[in-house]
Design an enzyme around this catalytic site. Sequence first.
Site, PDB file in Angstrom:
ATOM      1  CE  LYS A  77      78.403-127.606  55.055  1.00 13.48           C
ATOM      2  NZ  LYS A  77      77.971-126.683  56.138  1.00 13.48           N
ATOM      3  CB  SER A 119      74.722-125.243  54.994  1.00 12.75           C
ATOM      4  OG  SER A 119      75.888-125.193  55.814  1.00 12.75           O
ATOM      5  CB  SER A 141      75.451-124.829  58.879  1.00  8.57           C
ATOM      6  OG  SER A 141      74.749-123.860  58.141  1.00  8.57           O
TER       7      SER A 141
END
Lengths: 452, 65
Positions: free
Chosen positions: A74, A149, A173
């Site tokens: 990420k 997210s 997330s």
Amino acid sequence: MLITEAAAQLRAKRVSSVELTRTCLAQIEKLNPKVNAFITVLRDEAEKAASERDAELAKGVDRGPMHGIPIAYKDLIFTKGVRTTCGSKVYENFVPDHDAKLVQGFAAAGAVVLGKTGLHELAYGITSNNPHFGTIRNPHDLERIPGGSSGGSGAAVVTEMCFMAMGSDTGGSIRIPASFCGCVGLKPTYGRVSREGCFPLGFSLDHMGPLARSTRDCAASLEAISSLRNSIPAQGAASIKGLRIGLPSNGFLERTQPEVAAAVRKMADAAAWLGAIVKPVAVPNIDEINAITRMIQFVESTAALTPFLDRRDAFGTDVRALLDQGRLVSGVDFLNAQRLRRKYQREFAKIWNEVDCLFAPGTPTTAPKIGQTKITVDGVEDDVRLVTTRPARTANLFGLPTLSLPCGMDPSNLPMGMQIIGRPWDEATIIRIGAALEDANVAPVQKPAILG
Amino acid sequence: MPDATTPKDWKKIAQASGYDIPEAQLEAISPALNTLHNAFAKLPAMLTAEDDPAPLFSPFAEDGR
């Protein structure tokens, strides 16, 4: 192919790391224009690293299950010399001078890094509809969100662009994109994985963890970057006989899409059939827990971004609104939220006298449409973000290890997800349960149609 | 004296704090803040003096921080 399968084939010399890496890169080239899962692709670096890992294996150097496996991070995880945007304008040109500790861990374990996956701006939201780097799309329906997210990580994993992608989880997330995209996500116990070198959204709520296509793949990934060991059950040998599974009689299964609630109960029935003892358990009020958690997150997130608060135009509308709300929470409310956190933590911990884990929905619904701001569940219309995070925040407030596991497809052919919430530091038990349910093939999740 | 559940005037709080939050933004975020405040405001009443905070919540972190 799973990490566990690829690892076996690498050692049997039926495939090379270079081949695995090129297959993933080809998949990125083919599908990233459609789903926008990656912000940065490190093609040359990945091929070079894969070649080195192959050479090591040929010489008998074996770094373990992640050796030669193509993965992604990420884009809020610091990578030395590689831009780390945090999905934001304020960090759009940030190039770290060091690797995150977890990146060091995967390097030592021999993983091959394909690139950096997209996310909701600053990880502060659940849609991954990013105003700076474009909308990330759900591979099962390109008009729907992948969740967030860590939306790019979830989308990349289910489209086979990588074997595993790391995510972060402050209020769901990792688990939300795992649920919406139909993969497995593992949010470890708070502190299990170092946050050093990871952009902080909520200092006391952030957890770093893997998204992958199986529970065992998540476990192998987690073992590479933490002190967890021997958590991966042999194929077909994940016994859950006698384990006590709690099915919440209040809170978690309320205000949930009926198909999702039914799917969670079906997984509980399957666990019982496999020998677990399933029983109803009352849990503390999760809406109160969520209010406490949000109060803390508002302040921690706004504090983390203090240097940038005067650059109002640098933020997307939703993130700017959340940061402004954080500025208006009083110090007394924040401290009382911390006091309540400890009080509720003690209350919640009593559950572990009765059961070894809890089953709950991963998300109350399947993936909403891109741009959708309201959603109706049980006849009540509410904000998409609040509905989606409702069953997630408890595990953040108390730092509980939680596995997000696919539990079937809804009538719209969208993946449904469930959570297995465990005791602090007891990732091994939730991994065992997830692996046992996967072995039993109770609720197969279809691959996205765009995979062809 | 207002009790804990009295609605807050977010505009006045922003002004008094010297925050440069535009009025339209304050209008937009006030409903969400009110919802959170309403959900939270009654909870501190259950706290006793023995309930100390967890400002540095850290369940035996292994990450060396």
